[in-house]
Motif scaffolding. Sequence first.
Motif, PDB file in Angstrom:
ATOM      1  N   SER A  98      72.186  89.300  62.400  1.00 33.12           N
ATOM      2  CA  SER A  98      71.547  89.148  63.711  1.00 33.12           C
ATOM      3  C   SER A  98      71.258  87.669  63.927  1.00 33.12           C
ATOM      4  O   SER A  98      71.429  86.849  63.026  1.00 33.12           O
ATOM      5  N   ASP A  99      70.780  87.332  65.124  1.00 39.54           N
ATOM      6  CA  ASP A  99      70.475  85.938  65.456  1.00 39.54           C
ATOM      7  C   ASP A  99      69.092  85.487  64.978  1.00 39.54           C
ATOM      8  O   ASP A  99      68.752  84.306  65.090  1.00 39.54           O
ATOM      9  N   ASP A 100      68.309  86.401  64.472  1.00 35.78           N
ATOM     10  CA  ASP A 100      66.898  86.103  64.229  1.00 35.78           C
ATOM     11  C   ASP A 100      66.686  84.906  63.292  1.00 35.78           C
ATOM     12  O   ASP A 100      65.908  84.000  63.596  1.00 35.78           O
ATOM     13  N   ALA A 101      67.352  84.924  62.148  1.00 35.93           N
ATOM     14  CA  ALA A 101      67.144  83.853  61.167  1.00 35.93           C
ATOM     15  C   ALA A 101      67.608  82.512  61.715  1.00 35.93           C
ATOM     16  O   ALA A 101      66.909  81.498  61.601  1.00 35.93           O
ATOM     17  N   ALA A 102      68.802  82.507  62.311  1.00 39.09           N
ATOM     18  CA  ALA A 102      69.342  81.267  62.871  1.00 39.09           C
ATOM     19  C   ALA A 102      68.452  80.752  63.997  1.00 39.09           C
ATOM     20  O   ALA A 102      68.206  79.547  64.109  1.00 39.09           O
ATOM     21  N   GLN A 103      67.950  81.656  64.831  1.00 40.59           N
ATOM     22  CA  GLN A 103      67.087  81.242  65.937  1.00 40.59           C
ATOM     23  C   GLN A 103      65.810  80.605  65.420  1.00 40.59           C
ATOM     24  O   GLN A 103      65.323  79.615  65.976  1.00 40.59           O
ATOM     25  N   GLY A 104      65.263  81.159  64.339  1.00 36.25           N
ATOM     26  CA  GLY A 104      64.052  80.582  63.762  1.00 36.25           C
ATOM     27  C   GLY A 104      64.275  79.159  63.291  1.00 36.25           C
ATOM     28  O   GLY A 104      63.421  78.281  63.475  1.00 36.25           O
ATOM     29  N   ILE A 105      65.437  78.905  62.699  1.00 36.55           N
ATOM     30  CA  ILE A 105      65.757  77.553  62.223  1.00 36.55           C
ATOM     31  C   ILE A 105      66.017  76.611  63.392  1.00 36.55           C
ATOM     32  O   ILE A 105      65.589  75.454  63.382  1.00 36.55           O
ATOM     33  N   VAL A 106      66.697  77.113  64.416  1.00 33.36           N
ATOM     34  CA  VAL A 106      66.919  76.308  65.624  1.00 33.36           C
ATOM     35  C   VAL A 106      65.576  75.904  66.238  1.00 33.36           C
ATOM     36  O   VAL A 106      65.378  74.742  66.629  1.00 33.36           O
ATOM     37  N   ASP A 107      64.655  76.841  66.321  1.00 34.19           N
ATOM     38  CA  ASP A 107      63.344  76.557  66.918  1.00 34.19           C
ATOM     39  C   ASP A 107      62.628  75.446  66.157  1.00 34.19           C
ATOM     40  O   ASP A 107      62.025  74.547  66.762  1.00 34.19           O
ATOM     41  N   MET A 108      62.695  75.475  64.829  1.00 37.04           N
ATOM     42  CA  MET A 108      62.043  74.437  64.024  1.00 37.04           C
ATOM     43  C   MET A 108      62.703  73.079  64.231  1.00 37.04           C
ATOM     44  O   MET A 108      62.015  72.055  64.372  1.00 37.04           O
ATOM     45  N   ALA A 109      64.035  73.065  64.253  1.00 40.12           N
ATOM     46  CA  ALA A 109      64.761  71.808  64.433  1.00 40.12           C
ATOM     47  C   ALA A 109      64.525  71.231  65.827  1.00 40.12           C
ATOM     48  O   ALA A 109      64.310  70.022  65.993  1.00 40.12           O
ATOM     49  N   LYS A 110      64.578  72.103  66.816  1.00 37.88           N
ATOM     50  CA  LYS A 110      64.422  71.684  68.211  1.00 37.88           C
ATOM     51  C   LYS A 110      63.034  71.094  68.452  1.00 37.88           C
ATOM     52  O   LYS A 110      62.881  70.094  69.179  1.00 37.88           O
ATOM     53  N   LYS A 111      62.027  71.679  67.853  1.00 41.47           N
ATOM     54  CA  LYS A 111      60.653  71.207  68.016  1.00 41.47           C
ATOM     55  C   LYS A 111      60.501  69.769  67.554  1.00 41.47           C
ATOM     56  O   LYS A 111      59.766  68.973  68.145  1.00 41.47           O
ATOM     57  N   GLU A 112      61.251  69.412  66.487  1.00 41.76           N
ATOM     58  CA  GLU A 112      61.158  68.060  65.929  1.00 41.76           C
ATOM     59  C   GLU A 112      62.332  67.171  66.357  1.00 41.76           C
ATOM     60  O   GLU A 112      62.469  66.052  65.869  1.00 41.76           O
ATOM     61  N   ASN A 113      63.180  67.693  67.240  1.00 43.54           N
ATOM     62  CA  ASN A 113      64.329  66.938  67.764  1.00 43.54           C
ATOM     63  C   ASN A 113      65.280  66.487  66.646  1.00 43.54           C
ATOM     64  O   ASN A 113      65.812  65.367  66.668  1.00 43.54           O
ATOM     65  N   ILE A 114      65.530  67.381  65.676  1.00 44.47           N
ATOM     66  CA  ILE A 114      66.400  67.070  64.542  1.00 44.47           C
ATOM     67  C   ILE A 114      67.763  67.737  64.740  1.00 44.47           C
ATOM     68  O   ILE A 114      67.835  68.943  64.962  1.00 44.47           O
ATOM     69  N   PRO A 115      68.853  66.995  64.670  1.00 44.69           N
ATOM     70  CA  PRO A 115      70.193  67.589  64.803  1.00 44.69           C
ATOM     71  C   PRO A 115      70.423  68.662  63.729  1.00 44.69           C
ATOM     72  O   PRO A 115      69.982  68.515  62.586  1.00 44.69           O
ATOM     73  N   LEU A 116      71.118  69.725  64.128  1.00 43.22           N
ATOM     74  CA  LEU A 116      71.307  70.889  63.261  1.00 43.22           C
ATOM     75  C   LEU A 116      72.777  71.300  63.247  1.00 43.22           C
ATOM     76  O   LEU A 116      73.376  71.534  64.300  1.00 43.22           O
ATOM     77  N   ILE A 117      73.345  71.388  62.057  1.00 48.23           N
ATOM     78  CA  ILE A 117      74.748  71.775  61.898  1.00 48.23           C
ATOM     79  C   ILE A 117      74.811  73.039  61.042  1.00 48.23           C
ATOM     80  O   ILE A 117      74.443  73.014  59.856  1.00 48.23           O
ATOM     81  N   PHE A 118      75.238  74.140  61.623  1.00 49.30           N
ATOM     82  CA  PHE A 118      75.494  75.349  60.850  1.00 49.30           C
ATOM     83  C   PHE A 118      76.933  75.284  60.351  1.00 49.30           C
ATOM     84  O   PHE A 118      77.800  74.699  60.998  1.00 49.30           O
ATOM     85  N   PHE A 119      77.203  75.927  59.204  1.00 44.53           N
ATOM     86  CA  PHE A 119      78.587  75.915  58.726  1.00 44.53           C
ATOM     87  C   PHE A 119      78.925  77.167  57.929  1.00 44.53           C
ATOM     88  O   PHE A 119      78.043  77.841  57.386  1.00 44.53           O
ATOM     89  N   ASN A 120      80.196  77.487  57.896  1.00 46.97           N
ATOM     90  CA  ASN A 120      80.797  78.555  57.096  1.00 46.97           C
ATOM     91  C   ASN A 120      80.403  79.965  57.540  1.00 46.97           C
ATOM     92  O   ASN A 120      81.255  80.747  57.931  1.00 46.97           O
ATOM     93  N   ARG A 121      79.146  80.310  57.459  1.00 44.54           N
ATOM     94  CA  ARG A 121      78.687  81.639  57.853  1.00 44.54           C
ATOM     95  C   ARG A 121      78.276  81.541  59.310  1.00 44.54           C
ATOM     96  O   ARG A 121      77.269  80.929  59.647  1.00 44.54           O
ATOM     97  N   GLU A 122      79.059  82.180  60.168  1.00 43.56           N
ATOM     98  CA  GLU A 122      78.986  81.874  61.599  1.00 43.56           C
ATOM     99  C   GLU A 122      77.725  82.389  62.279  1.00 43.56           C
ATOM    100  O   GLU A 122      77.251  83.500  62.016  1.00 43.56           O
ATOM    101  N   VAL A 123      77.220  81.555  63.168  1.00 39.84           N
ATOM    102  CA  VAL A 123      76.132  81.940  64.066  1.00 39.84           C
ATOM    103  C   VAL A 123      76.727  82.118  65.461  1.00 39.84           C
ATOM    104  O   VAL A 123      77.814  81.623  65.758  1.00 39.84           O
ATOM    105  N   SER A 124      76.032  82.826  66.325  1.00 38.27           N
ATOM    106  CA  SER A 124      76.575  83.171  67.639  1.00 38.27           C
ATOM    107  C   SER A 124      76.665  81.959  68.566  1.00 38.27           C
ATOM    108  O   SER A 124      75.988  80.944  68.362  1.00 38.27           O
ATOM    109  N   ASP A 125      77.496  82.084  69.586  1.00 45.25           N
ATOM    110  CA  ASP A 125      77.596  81.038  70.607  1.00 45.25           C
ATOM    111  C   ASP A 125      76.243  80.795  71.260  1.00 45.25           C
ATOM    112  O   ASP A 125      75.875  79.661  71.576  1.00 45.25           O
ATOM    113  N   LYS A 126      75.495  81.862  71.463  1.00 41.78           N
ATOM    114  CA  LYS A 126      74.178  81.755  72.106  1.00 41.78           C
ATOM    115  C   LYS A 126      73.258  80.833  71.309  1.00 41.78           C
ATOM    116  O   LYS A 126      72.536  80.014  71.883  1.00 41.78           O
TER     117      LYS A 126
END
Length: 356
Positions: A98-126
């Motif tokens: 599901s998107d839940d785990a990835a969304q939680g990490i995005v929220d943390m990165a976005k709050k601090e304006n830190i670039p985020l690169i996911f790799f290998n294990r795919e996350v959704s386009d959303k």
Amino acid sequence: MKKVLSFLLSCTMLVCMATVLTGCGGSDDGDVHVFYYNYSDTYISSVRSALGKQLSDAGVKYQDYDANGNQTTQTEQVQTAITKGAKALVVNIVNTGSDDAAQGIVDMAKKENIPLIFFNREVSDKIVKGYDKCAFVGTDAAEAGHLQGEMIGEYLLANYDSFDLNKDGSISYIMFKGEEGNNEAIYRTQYAVEDANKKLVAAGKPALTFYDASNNDKYLVDQQGKWSAQAANEYMTTALASYSDSNNNMIELVICNNDGMAEGAITALNSVGYNTSGDKVIPVFGVDATDAAKDLIKKNKMAGTIKQDAEGMAKAIALLAQNALDDKDLMDGTDSYNKDKKVNKIRIAYGKYLGE
């Protein structure tokens, strides 16, 4: 005063010594923090080695983390890295169902304006579209399955009768899926069989049959989600106790969604006299083209695998990480890559491997 200066000098020397001993990869204050879902995954280990070299060669300080297959652990590791002042986050997400785990990490990165690169294990386009400093580097999940299916079909047709051990006119197979809810596992499981069947049926041969008619899923899955050699070995050993030469129902084909599981299956086959140095061979196929798999193919213990380019993936990740550190758009300089048109996703191509 002299005692204070002496103490400070000693501390400085200790810090310098620690830096020499640990190098960039061991730095606790690395600029790039890389989170792996599990160090024990053979392919991921290859990516880790290649990415470490890419970052070190570029003079980038980095720190690696092992979630050991636990999403809660990984999420806490990301939070720790942010607290340390990470300038870029590179995440091989644990949970892909599901998107839940990835969304939680995005929220943390976005709050601090830190670039985020996911790799290998795919996350959704959303997920990727939800943050302008987010990208994904991986593969086309379906491609490996399609290529493996084509390879299996072609391989069987080259000498079909020799693989039909009980001479019933069809080939029975066992499938090791790897992990539930993972797109790579889902597509490989589906297309490896579907595309092999297309080749067989087009040539006038019957479709593959799963060895165990009572298994409606038509696959076996690693209950720990680790795609492990151990799980495949245990499943294969159990299956071979009932499906054998003596019962005239020997499993005639082994399909694995990664090379680690292929290794485990081959070890079990070796124990009953197959895929050793003799003429008794069951074709075994995997995915990743690890060094171990290449060696097994060279020794005629394994039929083929699908190459997943660890160095190519590491190179793309390193480029995006450098862009993050240089405060550039993450996708700057990536025109030579195969990219999705509507989202920041780079696709590293697969390829068939039957030996060199």
